[in-house]
Motif scaffolding. Sequence first.
Motif, PDB file in Angstrom:
ATOM      1  N   ALA A 103       3.951  63.044 -51.038  1.00 19.13           N
ATOM      2  CA  ALA A 103       5.307  63.961 -50.603  1.00 19.13           C
ATOM      3  C   ALA A 103       5.613  62.995 -48.565  1.00 19.13           C
ATOM      4  O   ALA A 103       6.826  63.308 -47.968  1.00 19.13           O
ATOM      5  CB  ALA A 103       5.196  65.357 -50.672  1.00 19.13           C
ATOM      6  N   LYS A 104       4.434  63.074 -48.773  1.00 19.84           N
ATOM      7  CA  LYS A 104       4.095  63.012 -46.707  1.00 19.84           C
ATOM      8  C   LYS A 104       4.641  61.988 -46.715  1.00 19.84           C
ATOM      9  O   LYS A 104       5.700  61.464 -45.660  1.00 19.84           O
ATOM     10  CB  LYS A 104       3.043  62.639 -46.980  1.00 19.84           C
ATOM     11  CG  LYS A 104       1.813  62.347 -45.133  1.00 19.84           C
ATOM     12  CD  LYS A 104       0.556  62.146 -44.620  1.00 19.84           C
ATOM     13  CE  LYS A 104       0.841  62.092 -43.060  1.00 19.84           C
ATOM     14  NZ  LYS A 104      -0.581  62.442 -42.798  1.00 19.84           N
ATOM     15  N   THR A 133       9.874  59.315 -44.529  1.00 28.75           N
ATOM     16  CA  THR A 133      10.895  58.400 -44.039  1.00 28.75           C
ATOM     17  C   THR A 133      12.061  59.021 -44.487  1.00 28.75           C
ATOM     18  O   THR A 133      13.163  58.492 -43.837  1.00 28.75           O
ATOM     19  CB  THR A 133      10.748  57.644 -46.055  1.00 28.75           C
ATOM     20  OG1 THR A 133      10.058  56.930 -46.281  1.00 28.75           O
ATOM     21  CG2 THR A 133      11.909  57.311 -46.037  1.00 28.75           C
ATOM     22  N   MET A 134      11.894  60.729 -44.877  1.00 25.21           N
ATOM     23  CA  MET A 134      13.807  61.301 -44.620  1.00 25.21           C
ATOM     24  C   MET A 134      13.588  61.802 -43.028  1.00 25.21           C
ATOM     25  O   MET A 134      14.433  61.443 -42.649  1.00 25.21           O
ATOM     26  CB  MET A 134      13.195  62.810 -45.360  1.00 25.21           C
ATOM     27  CG  MET A 134      14.116  64.019 -44.690  1.00 25.21           C
ATOM     28  SD  MET A 134      13.499  65.487 -45.523  1.00 25.21           S
ATOM     29  CE  MET A 134      12.085  65.829 -44.132  1.00 25.21           C
ATOM     30  N   ASN A 135      12.815  61.637 -42.146  1.00 25.20           N
ATOM     31  CA  ASN A 135      12.488  62.014 -40.674  1.00 25.20           C
ATOM     32  C   ASN A 135      13.225  60.182 -39.824  1.00 25.20           C
ATOM     33  O   ASN A 135      14.622  60.749 -39.668  1.00 25.20           O
ATOM     34  CB  ASN A 135      11.573  62.009 -40.008  1.00 25.20           C
ATOM     35  CG  ASN A 135      11.058  63.532 -40.025  1.00 25.20           C
ATOM     36  OD1 ASN A 135      12.305  64.609 -39.910  1.00 25.20           O
ATOM     37  ND2 ASN A 135      10.166  64.253 -41.129  1.00 25.20           N
ATOM     38  N   GLU A 136      12.584  59.406 -40.699  1.00 26.30           N
ATOM     39  CA  GLU A 136      13.160  57.853 -39.888  1.00 26.30           C
ATOM     40  C   GLU A 136      14.841  57.730 -41.045  1.00 26.30           C
ATOM     41  O   GLU A 136      15.692  57.328 -40.075  1.00 26.30           O
ATOM     42  CB  GLU A 136      12.795  57.025 -41.100  1.00 26.30           C
ATOM     43  CG  GLU A 136      10.577  56.726 -40.227  1.00 26.30           C
ATOM     44  CD  GLU A 136      10.643  55.913 -41.295  1.00 26.30           C
ATOM     45  OE1 GLU A 136      11.385  55.402 -41.781  1.00 26.30           O
ATOM     46  OE2 GLU A 136       9.159  55.719 -41.182  1.00 26.30           O
ATOM     47  N   GLN A 159      14.698  65.517 -51.280  1.00 24.11           N
ATOM     48  CA  GLN A 159      14.265  66.081 -52.323  1.00 24.11           C
ATOM     49  C   GLN A 159      13.428  65.687 -53.442  1.00 24.11           C
ATOM     50  O   GLN A 159      12.614  66.208 -53.235  1.00 24.11           O
ATOM     51  CB  GLN A 159      15.948  65.752 -53.246  1.00 24.11           C
ATOM     52  CG  GLN A 159      15.986  66.313 -55.088  1.00 24.11           C
ATOM     53  CD  GLN A 159      15.064  66.113 -55.899  1.00 24.11           C
ATOM     54  OE1 GLN A 159      14.463  64.795 -55.442  1.00 24.11           O
ATOM     55  NE2 GLN A 159      14.402  66.748 -56.529  1.00 24.11           N
ATOM     56  N   GLU A 160      13.378  64.007 -53.168  1.00 24.39           N
ATOM     57  CA  GLU A 160      11.850  64.184 -53.211  1.00 24.39           C
ATOM     58  C   GLU A 160      10.726  64.585 -52.582  1.00 24.39           C
ATOM     59  O   GLU A 160      10.067  64.798 -53.760  1.00 24.39           O
ATOM     60  CB  GLU A 160      11.892  62.457 -53.327  1.00 24.39           C
ATOM     61  CG  GLU A 160      13.033  61.114 -54.445  1.00 24.39           C
ATOM     62  CD  GLU A 160      12.726  60.242 -54.184  1.00 24.39           C
ATOM     63  OE1 GLU A 160      12.501  60.152 -53.121  1.00 24.39           O
ATOM     64  OE2 GLU A 160      13.775  59.426 -54.715  1.00 24.39           O
ATOM     65  N   CYS A 161      10.957  64.639 -51.278  1.00 28.70           N
ATOM     66  CA  CYS A 161       9.727  65.096 -49.986  1.00 28.70           C
ATOM     67  C   CYS A 161       9.361  66.703 -51.415  1.00 28.70           C
ATOM     68  O   CYS A 161       7.844  67.292 -51.815  1.00 28.70           O
ATOM     69  CB  CYS A 161       9.896  65.213 -49.472  1.00 28.70           C
ATOM     70  SG  CYS A 161       7.930  65.865 -48.605  1.00 28.70           S
TER      71      CYS A 161
END
Length: 139
Positions: A14-15, A20-23, A38-40
């Motif tokens: 999740a981390k 990756t989400m922030n990037e 969603q994956e996180c």
Amino acid sequence: MTNEELAQGLFRQAKSRYRTMNEAFQSEDFAYTVRTAQECVELCLKALLISVGIDPPKWHDVGSILQDHASRFPSIDKKIIDEMAFISRSLRGDRERSMYGDDVLHLPPDRLYSKFDAETAKNWAEKIYNTCSQFFKIF
């Protein structure tokens, strides 16, 4: 492998999605931001469930399972559990569209999601990620 090890492993995944989400958001890849949010969320919630001995089902939205077992998370307010279930359910609907587009509307993913959509998904994922971070510190 113990439940604690498995839960910690999922939380590490999740981390990774969180980073990756922030990037993706910084790169203005809004569809991918929604997908990784969603994956996180999914990985965070499954890690929570496993940490208290619940084997989560193999589907993507486990929010209702979390609600059913809210009493096993006394350090997390019931209102937060309900909010996490809502977020999980809401993002679940975007899982495939954010990757493959919408075949009914004939739109690719990058035409489906705006900065507002990505920011909303990112904020939701951050809320769940931070809640789980606190839980795993005391777990």
